[in-house]
Design an enzyme around this catalytic site. Structure first.
Site, PDB file in Angstrom:
ATOM      1  N   ASN A   1       0.869  -1.183   0.000  1.00 25.33           N
ATOM      2  CA  ASN A   1       0.000   0.000   0.000  1.00 25.33           C
ATOM      3  C   ASN A   1       0.902   1.229   0.000  1.00 25.33           C
ATOM      4  OD1 ASN A   1      -1.761   2.071   0.504  1.00 25.33           O
ATOM      5  ND2 ASN A   1      -2.369   1.383   2.560  1.00 25.33           N
TER       6      ASN A   1
ATOM      7  N   LYS B   1       0.095   4.248  -0.201  1.00 24.67           N
ATOM      8  CA  LYS B   1      -0.539   5.429   0.414  1.00 24.67           C
ATOM      9  C   LYS B   1      -0.346   6.647  -0.504  1.00 24.67           C
ATOM     10  CE  LYS B   1      -0.086   3.187   4.826  1.00 24.67           C
ATOM     11  NZ  LYS B   1       0.061   3.268   6.271  1.00 24.67           N
TER      12      LYS B   1
ATOM     13  N   HIS C   1      -9.419   1.089   4.944  1.00 25.31           N
ATOM     14  CA  HIS C   1      -8.139   1.253   5.648  1.00 25.31           C
ATOM     15  C   HIS C   1      -8.347   2.189   6.836  1.00 25.31           C
ATOM     16  CE1 HIS C   1      -4.032   2.446   6.517  1.00 25.31           C
ATOM     17  NE2 HIS C   1      -3.665   1.338   5.907  1.00 25.31           N
TER      18      HIS C   1
ATOM     19  N   GLU D   1      -6.727   4.597   7.918  1.00 28.35           N
ATOM     20  CA  GLU D   1      -6.530   6.021   7.617  1.00 28.35           C
ATOM     21  C   GLU D   1      -7.768   6.606   6.959  1.00 28.35           C
ATOM     22  OE1 GLU D   1      -2.810   5.430   5.588  1.00 28.35           O
ATOM     23  OE2 GLU D   1      -1.902   4.896   7.506  1.00 28.35           O
TER      24      GLU D   1
ATOM     25  N   GLU E   1      -5.073  -4.932  10.605  1.00 29.11           N
ATOM     26  CA  GLU E   1      -4.029  -3.928  10.815  1.00 29.11           C
ATOM     27  C   GLU E   1      -4.301  -3.174  12.111  1.00 29.11           C
ATOM     28  OE1 GLU E   1      -2.139  -2.699   6.795  1.00 29.11           O
ATOM     29  OE2 GLU E   1      -3.885  -1.440   7.108  1.00 29.11           O
TER      30      GLU E   1
ATOM     31  N   GLY F   1       2.835   2.368  10.769  1.00 28.57           N
ATOM     32  CA  GLY F   1       3.780   3.473  10.607  1.00 28.57           C
ATOM     33  C   GLY F   1       4.498   3.865  11.884  1.00 28.57           C
TER      34      GLY F   1
ATOM     35  N   SER G   1       3.763  -2.084  10.297  1.00 29.40           N
ATOM     36  CA  SER G   1       5.218  -2.145  10.470  1.00 29.40           C
ATOM     37  C   SER G   1       5.832  -3.495  10.103  1.00 29.40           C
ATOM     38  CB  SER G   1       5.597  -1.748  11.911  1.00 29.40           C
ATOM     39  OG  SER G   1       5.208  -0.405  12.164  1.00 29.40           O
TER      40      SER G   1
END
Ligand code: 13P
Length: 261
Positions: free
Chosen positions: A9, A11, A95, A97, A167, A173, A213
């Site tokens: 991904n 992003k 996701h 985010e 996730e 991150g 991560s």
């Protein structure tokens, strides 16, 4: 046995020139890898050209989001048929985010999954708890709710190709990976839930990826867990060497697993 998937991904990284350069490197570095599905999910502006570059390769293309209507006055949105026309096979949906910054909910995730499958894309549905939810002991409850609501109203045949990605938000991150035990606990719970909602065969065949991560030096311990079927990779997918390292390790581990069975 479930063939693993490693999906990158990207992003909101990589303009068109950078995207083509990275795609070219990944293609070169991973051209002879088998035993693992490879997916890259660049930003929407890169999809068409990257799609062209991936033709006849062992790498599939995915988008990072879609809208649930096919067309209309929805400024800024991109529909499933538009994504499909760039050569995409997959689309990431829900996701964390998108949930955090763009107001996505289990209800919008559900609508997008329907639109994606109706339009011939395979959804990679993301679920995962925040740090606060984990610390409050709510991980299982939260993830159960996201899976149940996200998949509400569909039958198992409709969802046959669906991929799920667990996730944990606190691991994205941050450099903090869930321990293999922490990840396995949630993955096993998701599989048990899928059996309850659909069937034993469906649960056994469903690929559940881990994300948060993942790096070349921790993919092996994660992949050793029974219910982890690959990874959704953020930061480490932005460089060909780290991404293809992860892919190659996964392929090798899967080969060893197959030989044991
Ligand atoms: P990182 O690998 O950068 O933690 O990102 C994970 C992720 O969000 C993939 O979708």
């Amino acid at each position: 046995m479930r063939t693993p998937i490693i999906a990158g991904n990207w992003k909101m990284y990589k303009d068109i020139n950078e995207a083509l350069e990275l795609t070219n490197s990944i293609k070169r570095d991973a051209y002879n890898v088998d035993n693992v599905g490879i997916v890259i999910c660049p930003p929407a502006t890169d999809l068409s050209d990257v799609g062209e570059m991936l033709m006849e390769s062992n790498i599939d293309l995915g988008a990072q989001n879609c809208y649930w209507e096919n067309e209309g006055a929805f400024t800024g949105e991109v529909s499933v048929p538009m994504i499909k026309s760039t050569g995409c096979k997959y689309v990431i949906i829900g996701h964390s985010e998108r949930r955090k910054y763009f107001g996505e909910t289990d209800e919008t995730v559900n609508k997008k999954i329907k639109a994606a499958i109706d339009g011939g894309l395979i959804p990679i549905m993301c679920v995962g708890e925040t740090l606060g939810q984990r610390e409050a002991g709510k991980t299982i409850e939260v993830v159960k709710g996201q899976v149940t609501e996200g998949l509400k109203g569909f039958d198992e045949n409709f969802l046959k190709d669906l991929v799920i990605a667990y996730e944990p938000v606190w691991a994205i991150g941050t450099g903090k990976t869930a321990t293999p035990d922490q990840a396995q606990e949630v993955h096993a719970m998701i599989r048990t839930l899928l059996e309850k909602l659909f069937s034993k065969t469906f649960a056994e065949e469903k690929r559940v990826l881990y994300g948060g991560s993942v790096k070349p030096d921790n993919i092996n311990v994660l992949m050793e867990e029974k219910d982890i079927d690959g990874g959704l990779i953020g930061g480490a997918s932005l460089k060909s060497d780290s991404f293809t390292d992860i892919i190659k390790t996964t392929s090798e581990l899967y080969r060893v697993k197959q030989e044991k069975n």
